[in-house]
Design a protein around this motif. Sequence first.
Motif, short mmCIF file in Angstrom:
data_model
loop_
_atom_site.label_atom_id
_atom_site.label_comp_id
_atom_site.label_asym_id
_atom_site.label_seq_id
_atom_site.Cartn_x
_atom_site.Cartn_y
_atom_site.Cartn_z
N GLU A 226 0.84 -1.19 0.00
CA GLU A 226 0.00 0.00 0.00
C GLU A 226 0.88 1.25 0.00
O GLU A 226 1.90 1.32 0.69
CB GLU A 226 -0.91 0.00 1.24
CG GLU A 226 -1.91 1.13 1.25
CD GLU A 226 -2.83 1.06 2.46
OE1 GLU A 226 -3.59 2.02 2.67
OE2 GLU A 226 -2.79 0.03 3.17
N GLY A 227 0.52 2.21 -0.81
CA GLY A 227 1.31 3.43 -0.91
C GLY A 227 2.39 3.39 -1.96
O GLY A 227 3.14 4.35 -2.13
N SER A 228 2.48 2.29 -2.70
CA SER A 228 3.49 2.17 -3.74
C SER A 228 3.27 3.22 -4.82
O SER A 228 2.13 3.58 -5.16
CB SER A 228 3.42 0.77 -4.37
OG SER A 228 4.21 0.70 -5.54
N ASN A 229 4.39 3.71 -5.40
CA ASN A 229 4.30 4.69 -6.49
C ASN A 229 3.59 4.11 -7.71
O ASN A 229 3.12 4.86 -8.57
CB ASN A 229 5.69 5.17 -6.88
CG ASN A 229 6.31 6.08 -5.83
OD1 ASN A 229 5.59 6.73 -5.08
ND2 ASN A 229 7.62 6.12 -5.78
N ARG A 230 3.54 2.79 -7.78
CA ARG A 230 2.88 2.16 -8.92
C ARG A 230 1.35 2.23 -8.82
O ARG A 230 0.65 1.82 -9.74
CB ARG A 230 3.33 0.70 -9.04
CG ARG A 230 4.82 0.57 -9.39
CD ARG A 230 5.32 -0.85 -9.31
NE ARG A 230 6.73 -0.93 -9.69
CZ ARG A 230 7.47 -2.03 -9.61
NH1 ARG A 230 6.93 -3.15 -9.15
NH2 ARG A 230 8.73 -2.02 -9.98
N LEU A 231 0.87 2.76 -7.71
CA LEU A 231 -0.57 2.89 -7.51
C LEU A 231 -1.03 4.35 -7.52
O LEU A 231 -2.23 4.62 -7.42
CB LEU A 231 -0.99 2.25 -6.19
CG LEU A 231 -0.83 0.73 -6.06
CD1 LEU A 231 -1.19 0.29 -4.64
CD2 LEU A 231 -1.69 0.01 -7.07
N ASN A 232 -0.09 5.30 -7.63
CA ASN A 232 -0.48 6.70 -7.51
C ASN A 232 -1.20 7.20 -8.77
O ASN A 232 -1.32 6.49 -9.77
CB ASN A 232 0.72 7.58 -7.15
CG ASN A 232 1.79 7.58 -8.24
OD1 ASN A 232 1.51 7.32 -9.40
ND2 ASN A 232 3.02 7.87 -7.85
N GLU A 233 -1.63 8.44 -8.70
CA GLU A 233 -2.44 9.01 -9.79
C GLU A 233 -1.67 9.06 -11.11
O GLU A 233 -2.22 8.78 -12.17
CB GLU A 233 -2.91 10.41 -9.40
CG GLU A 233 -3.85 11.06 -10.41
CD GLU A 233 -4.36 12.41 -9.94
OE1 GLU A 233 -4.94 13.13 -10.78
OE2 GLU A 233 -4.17 12.74 -8.75
N ARG A 234 -0.40 9.44 -11.03
CA ARG A 234 0.41 9.50 -12.25
C ARG A 234 0.52 8.14 -12.90
O ARG A 234 0.35 8.00 -14.13
CB ARG A 234 1.80 10.03 -11.92
CG ARG A 234 2.77 9.99 -13.10
CD ARG A 234 4.15 10.51 -12.74
NE ARG A 234 5.07 10.43 -13.86
CZ ARG A 234 5.79 9.35 -14.15
NH1 ARG A 234 5.72 8.27 -13.38
NH2 ARG A 234 6.60 9.35 -15.19
N SER A 235 0.81 7.12 -12.11
CA SER A 235 0.96 5.76 -12.64
C SER A 235 -0.34 5.27 -13.27
O SER A 235 -0.34 4.61 -14.31
CB SER A 235 1.40 4.80 -11.53
OG SER A 235 2.68 5.16 -11.04
#
Length: 339
Positions: free
Chosen positions: A231-240
């Motif tokens: 949880e909180g991985s950059n692969r899950l953020n809005e940009r990704s």
Amino acid sequence: MKYKLLGRSGLKVSELCLGTMGFGTEAGWGATKEQSFEIMEAYANAGGNFLDTANIYKLGTSEKIIGEFMHPRDRDYFVLATKYSLLDNKTNPNASGNNRKNMMRSVEQSLQRLQTDFIDVLYLHIWDNLTPIDEVLRGLDDLVRNGMVNYIAISDTPAWVVAKGNTLAELMGWSQFIALQVEYSLLQRTPERELIPMAQHFGMTLTPWAPLAGGALTGKYLRGDFGRIKEGSNRLNERSQSITKEVVAIAEELGVQASHVALKWTMQQPFQSIPIVGATKLSQLQENLKTIDVTLTPEHMQRLDEVSAIPLGFPGDFFKEEGVRLNNFGGFYDKIEKR
């Protein structure tokens, strides 16, 4: 399968490299020996010859499985790449790092596990910030001269270290790094700031790991299949998510899988790039192999470049600013030429 020269060498490797980090079932995941054999057989039948492993993968099991697979087969067909540096036992303080002692120990043990007399490409796995680069290059050159290694490469190391190493090697007549392995994908483009320009300058081939960003670029996270991701991985953020949605959209236009689009983007760069595709199931490999028949149009590449663009920082962005481009000094150079 098409073949490319690896860096500034005559070594011919397939356009997709098979990653074998998942060969072995240690830590409760991975492919069994039988599944690994099946994957390698299918890869070879498709024309693949470039295998990537490391002494640390599955605590040496990956190398052992590859060795057992290749032993009764044509060893010379395969281009076998492995790595040294990371800890593979706890027997002594020199059982890790870039130092010559660990290098020689690691290579000897890798050769035993792989059941071969030579390694085609040996990577330094990760920079340790301890060992002088001249010690590394001299040791690697000795391995090449002894016939234990054919070519050398480097992974996960600052651009300035690699540049210093190749410059020193050229000066001393030692073997130079011909490939650079780094994390590179539509979600991870920071190597474009320093590492990739450096690799281009030295004629090194880029061998991206995680070209699908751990599966994020297949669109599975958009579907709610989070698997083992934290949880909180950059692969899950809005940009990704925005990048992945564009990948999925282009895939739908072409009638292919999102993974094909993401992989092909790394392969159609203006520099030499051979992505490493891992597989723990035959179906995963078969799906990835379909990428070689996919072509992205200039428009597709532009859309992907724009949605995934990153700030290059200084001096990259500075060079792009109007009035700072080199050709804006043309008048000055014209005056010099007239003298």
